[in-house]
Write an enzyme that holds these catalytic residues in place. Structure first.
Site, PDB file in Angstrom:
ATOM      1  N   ARG A 103       0.841  -1.185   0.000  1.00  0.00           N
ATOM      2  CA  ARG A 103       0.000   0.000   0.000  1.00  0.00           C
ATOM      3  C   ARG A 103       0.890   1.254   0.000  1.00  0.00           C
ATOM      4  O   ARG A 103       1.986   1.252   0.595  1.00  0.00           O
ATOM      5  CB  ARG A 103      -0.833  -0.055   1.275  1.00  0.00           C
ATOM      6  CG  ARG A 103      -1.868   1.019   1.440  1.00  0.00           C
ATOM      7  CD  ARG A 103      -3.085   0.724   0.648  1.00  0.00           C
ATOM      8  NE  ARG A 103      -4.206   1.535   1.069  1.00  0.00           N
ATOM      9  CZ  ARG A 103      -5.194   1.883   0.255  1.00  0.00           C
ATOM     10  NH1 ARG A 103      -5.211   1.474  -1.003  1.00  0.00           N
ATOM     11  NH2 ARG A 103      -6.206   2.587   0.692  1.00  0.00           N
ATOM     12  N   THR A 408      -9.832   0.024  -9.801  1.00  0.00           N
ATOM     13  CA  THR A 408      -8.785  -0.738  -9.161  1.00  0.00           C
ATOM     14  C   THR A 408      -8.741  -1.961 -10.041  1.00  0.00           C
ATOM     15  O   THR A 408      -9.589  -2.114 -10.912  1.00  0.00           O
ATOM     16  CB  THR A 408      -9.260  -1.087  -7.741  1.00  0.00           C
ATOM     17  OG1 THR A 408      -9.319   0.115  -7.006  1.00  0.00           O
ATOM     18  CG2 THR A 408      -8.386  -2.076  -7.016  1.00  0.00           C
ATOM     19  N   ASN A 428      -6.318   4.116  -7.081  1.00  0.00           N
ATOM     20  CA  ASN A 428      -7.534   4.626  -6.440  1.00  0.00           C
ATOM     21  C   ASN A 428      -8.568   4.947  -7.514  1.00  0.00           C
ATOM     22  O   ASN A 428      -9.171   4.043  -8.048  1.00  0.00           O
ATOM     23  CB  ASN A 428      -7.268   5.799  -5.504  1.00  0.00           C
ATOM     24  CG  ASN A 428      -8.487   6.050  -4.620  1.00  0.00           C
ATOM     25  OD1 ASN A 428      -9.284   5.133  -4.411  1.00  0.00           O
ATOM     26  ND2 ASN A 428      -8.651   7.243  -4.115  1.00  0.00           N
ATOM     27  N   ASP A 450      -8.193   7.965   0.603  1.00  0.00           N
ATOM     28  CA  ASP A 450      -8.767   6.882   1.414  1.00  0.00           C
ATOM     29  C   ASP A 450      -8.639   7.141   2.916  1.00  0.00           C
ATOM     30  O   ASP A 450      -9.198   6.403   3.725  1.00  0.00           O
ATOM     31  CB  ASP A 450      -8.105   5.533   1.073  1.00  0.00           C
ATOM     32  CG  ASP A 450      -8.694   4.904  -0.181  1.00  0.00           C
ATOM     33  OD1 ASP A 450      -9.773   5.343  -0.614  1.00  0.00           O
ATOM     34  OD2 ASP A 450      -8.072   3.979  -0.735  1.00  0.00           O
ATOM     35  N   SER A 479      -7.850   0.603   3.399  1.00  0.00           N
ATOM     36  CA  SER A 479      -8.299   0.104   2.094  1.00  0.00           C
ATOM     37  C   SER A 479      -9.489  -0.838   2.263  1.00  0.00           C
ATOM     38  O   SER A 479      -9.766  -1.329   3.352  1.00  0.00           O
ATOM     39  CB  SER A 479      -7.152  -0.662   1.439  1.00  0.00           C
ATOM     40  OG  SER A 479      -7.576  -1.285   0.260  1.00  0.00           O
ATOM     41  N   GLY A 501     -13.594  -1.872  -6.906  1.00  0.00           N
ATOM     42  CA  GLY A 501     -14.913  -1.306  -6.595  1.00  0.00           C
ATOM     43  C   GLY A 501     -14.988  -0.514  -5.308  1.00  0.00           C
ATOM     44  O   GLY A 501     -16.084  -0.320  -4.770  1.00  0.00           O
ATOM     45  N   GLY A 502     -13.850  -0.045  -4.774  1.00  0.00           N
ATOM     46  CA  GLY A 502     -13.899   0.695  -3.511  1.00  0.00           C
ATOM     47  C   GLY A 502     -14.554  -0.171  -2.441  1.00  0.00           C
ATOM     48  O   GLY A 502     -14.279  -1.370  -2.355  1.00  0.00           O
TER      49      GLY A 502
HETATM   50  O1  DON Z   1      -8.082   0.830  -1.341  1.00  0.00           O
HETATM   51  C1  DON Z   1      -9.247   1.086  -1.572  1.00  0.00           C
HETATM   52  O2  DON Z   1     -10.165   0.648  -0.920  1.00  0.00           O
HETATM   53  C2  DON Z   1      -9.583   1.988  -2.741  1.00  0.00           C
HETATM   54  N1  DON Z   1      -8.495   2.875  -3.028  1.00  0.00           N
HETATM   55  C3  DON Z   1      -9.917   1.121  -3.899  1.00  0.00           C
HETATM   56  C4  DON Z   1     -10.378   1.890  -5.084  1.00  0.00           C
HETATM   57  C5  DON Z   1     -11.157   1.061  -6.007  1.00  0.00           C
HETATM   58  O3  DON Z   1     -11.406  -0.074  -5.798  1.00  0.00           O
HETATM   59  C6  DON Z   1     -11.670   1.736  -7.201  1.00  0.00           C
HETATM   60  N2  DON Z   1     -12.250   0.747  -8.088  1.00  0.00           N
HETATM   61  N3  DON Z   1     -13.075   0.391  -8.667  1.00  0.00           N
END
Ligand code: DON
Length: 601
Positions: A103, A408, A428, A450, A479, A501-502
């Site tokens: 990270r 991501t 991100n 984040d 994350s 997908g965050g």
């Molecule tokens: O680490 C995380 O949770 C976010 N930065 C992830 C971002 C993400 O998955 C965007 N994607 N679709």
């Protein structure tokens, strides 16, 4: 896939099990069946193909994962990266699982005040599209470390970099997904305002179109240096110098907010990946291995599965079995998931995300009460607190003391030996900060968004956080990435899974696992089926299109759930490999995006 007899739930933390484990339950290697073929699934067909080529050359899952990730850095600039970070889970066919945290970290000169205006209010865009959002990249060191520690060594590091170098140097054909993402806001505006990104992706002012060839000579040179010198060739020397200079220039263009506190050569030189103990839990006899803090993914996944294990989900499954026996067609989107089960699922997610917001952060800076949050008493408390009606006011454990188009990317690999790698990596948001290190040809992340920038102030994903996830120099932002592997008796890997997908990473992975393990759907159906998402704040639950109307109605009317259907929105992009009893891997790339599964012949 056959399901072992139900063994009941027990949550075991790898960290806690040290010293009290009598014998390795998976030490009976004669029980371990290896897959008949290796497989790779990733979010770009060329990258998946690179991975399988490496397997065919005699590389193992770690080798293939490294080469696939590097290829993604070339052909999938939306999320594949050198300028970002991520997490990798290595589950060997024999021995203990291992996880790597690569990270991004906060530059030593940064503080939360840099995101605030004169009145102390957070200026949202600063953490998203300025140098202030950029964390010290972790991917180049992470991939090199994965190769060094777990690569087969039958292939050199340079040979793992070679396919990516060729794709960057000779070019590749822009696909519909890249062409679409280059046209979409806000990424388009961000990239257009960066001279190097504009030159590369918008030659003559227009976005590259599907079918055009994208050649990236600067990136090819950076990869060549990396191939020769390993991670040190990124964190020191010309690449590092270009990175620091790029951030200074971007800051000057944007009004000089960072001043003399920008990311330094020293920040880069002192970056270190962290080997972390994976989180290990159990769900109905399946061993669930996932990522621990500073990702919240594994913890939330284990909490939700453990809470749900106390509910009679089998009733739904049995109804489906009966219907099937009677020849009644069961639509994939429903698969027997009743409105009541969906309500339980939503409430379990709500509770897990409440704990996430309150307690999770970088374990090197805050004490994350992982064992307390997975303790049987707390899980039982959470389970018993779920009634027939929705409960938006639910609170986190107390100690004595939304929009899509974010990107991501996840890749899953299994080799013929039965070693698995589950890796999620990111910049991100789509194309990250949009700031490109022109001389080195790669984009930089905006991962510092984040962090919880101020109490109660939501980030890009609508997530709120607390003290545990406050930005501090050197700290890693929390994350949601959830690289996960599931094992059966004899240590046989049965599922390798993850998603972008965050926060919807967590809920996407949960739903596919439930659909496969409880509802007996094929991996393909489980991944295609519509998803829901609940993250505590906001209180409402987001639903993809495609759920049966009757289910939505019952959830709203009988269970008091506030639902928002988003028919055009796609939640996550699951990349998974199922290894059933036949031992022939079934690899599936989510139809929501343009990835591909590739299986060895
Ligand atoms: O680490 C995380 O949770 C976010 N930065 C992830 C971002 C993400 O998955 C965007 N994607 N679709």
């Amino acid at each position: 896939m056959a399901f072992p007899a139900r063994l009941g739930v027990g949550l075991v933390l790898a960290t806690l099990s040290v010293g009290c484990r009598a014998a390795d339950p998976f030490a009976q290697s004669n029980l371990r069946a290896t897959p008949k073929r290796g497989a790779v699934v990733a979010e770009h067909p060329l990258a998946a193909q690179v991975g399988v080529t490496i397997l065919n050359m005699g590389g193992n899952a770690a080798d293939a994962a490294v080469a696939t990730a590097l290829a993604l850095a070339v052909v999938y600039p939306q999320a594949g990266n050198l300028g970002g970070g991520g997490f990798a889970l290595w589950v060997p066919h024999e021995g203990d699982p291992w996880s790597l945290d690569f990270r991004e970290t906060t530059p030593s000169g940064y503080g939360t005040d840099l995101y605030l205006d004169d009145k102390g209010e957070v200026v949202g865009h600063r953490s998203v599209r300025t140098p202030l959002g950029v964390g010290v990249p972790g991917s180049p060191q992470g991939l090199f470390e994965l190769y060094k520690v777990h690569g087969s060594k039958s292939l050199t590091f340079a040979s793992l970099c070679a396919p990516a170098i060729a794709l960057a140097r000779d070019g590749f054909t822009v696909d519909a997904w890249l062409a679409r993402d280059l046209r979409r806001e806000p990424a388009r505006k961000r990239l257009m305002s960066d001279p190097a990104a504009r030159g590369l992706f918008y030659p003559g002012g227009d976005a590259l179109a599907e079918g055009e060839i994208l050649v990236q000579p600067a990136l090819a040179r950076t990869l060549e240096r990396y191939a020769r010198g390993g991670q040190a060739a990124f964190y020191k020397g010309p690449t590092a110098e270009a990175l620091v200079q790029t951030l200074k220039e971007a800051d000057a263009r944007q009004g000089g907010i960072v001043g003399d506190r920008h990311m330094s050569a020293q920040d880069l030189a002192s970056y270190r990946v962290k080997v972390r103990k994976p989180l290990v839990g159990w769900f109905r006899g399946h061993q669930i291995i996932s990522m621990g803090p500073p990702s919240s993914g594994g913890l939330a996944l284990l909490q939700v599965l453990a809470i749900l294990d106390g509910f009679p989900l089998d009733d739904d499954r049995n109804r489906v079995r009966r219907d099937r026996d009677l020849g009644v067609a069961v639509p994939a989107e429903e698969c027997g998931l009743s409105a009541r089960s969906a309500h339980w699922l939503v409430e379990a997610m709500r509770r897990a995300f409440a704990d996430r917001a309150q307690h999770l952060g970088d374990p090197d800076f805050v004490e994350v009460p992982v064992d307390r949050l997975l303790a049987p008493e707390w899980i039982a408390d959470r389970r018993i607190s779920i009634g027939e009606r929705s409960d938006p006011g639910v609170q986190a454990w107390r100690s004595a003391a939304p929009k899509e188009s974010f990107q991501t990317t996840h890749l899953s690999v299994i080799d013929k030996e039965g070693n698995a790698v589950s890796m999620t990596t990111t910049l991100n948001t789509t194309f990250g900060s949009g700031i490109m290190v022109g001389d080195a040809g790669f984009l930089l992340n905006n991962e510092l968004d984040d962090f919880s920038l101020a109490p109660g102030v939501p980030n890009t994903y609508g997530l709120v956080g607390a003290e545990a996830n406050r930005l501090l120099p050197g700290k890693r932002p929390l994350s949601s990435m959830t690289p996960t592997v599931i094992r059966e008796g004899g240590g046989r890997v049965s599922l390798v899974i993850g998603s972008p997908g965050g926060p919807r990473i967590i809920t996407s992975v949960i739903q596919v696992i439930l659909r496969v393990l409880v509802y007996e759907q094929t991996l393909e159906d489980a991944i295609s089926a519509p998803r829901l998402h609940q993250q505590w704040k906001p209180e409402w639950t987001r639903m993809e299109g495609g759920w049966p109307a009757s289910l939505l109605e019952t959830m709203e009317n009988q269970h008091g759930q506030e639902l928002r259907v988003e028919p055009d929105n796609k939640f996550g992009s699951v990349q998974a490999i199922l290894i059933p009893d036949t031992r022939v891997p079934e690899a599936v790339s989510d139809p929501r995006r343009g990835g591909r599964a590739a299986v060895q012949d």
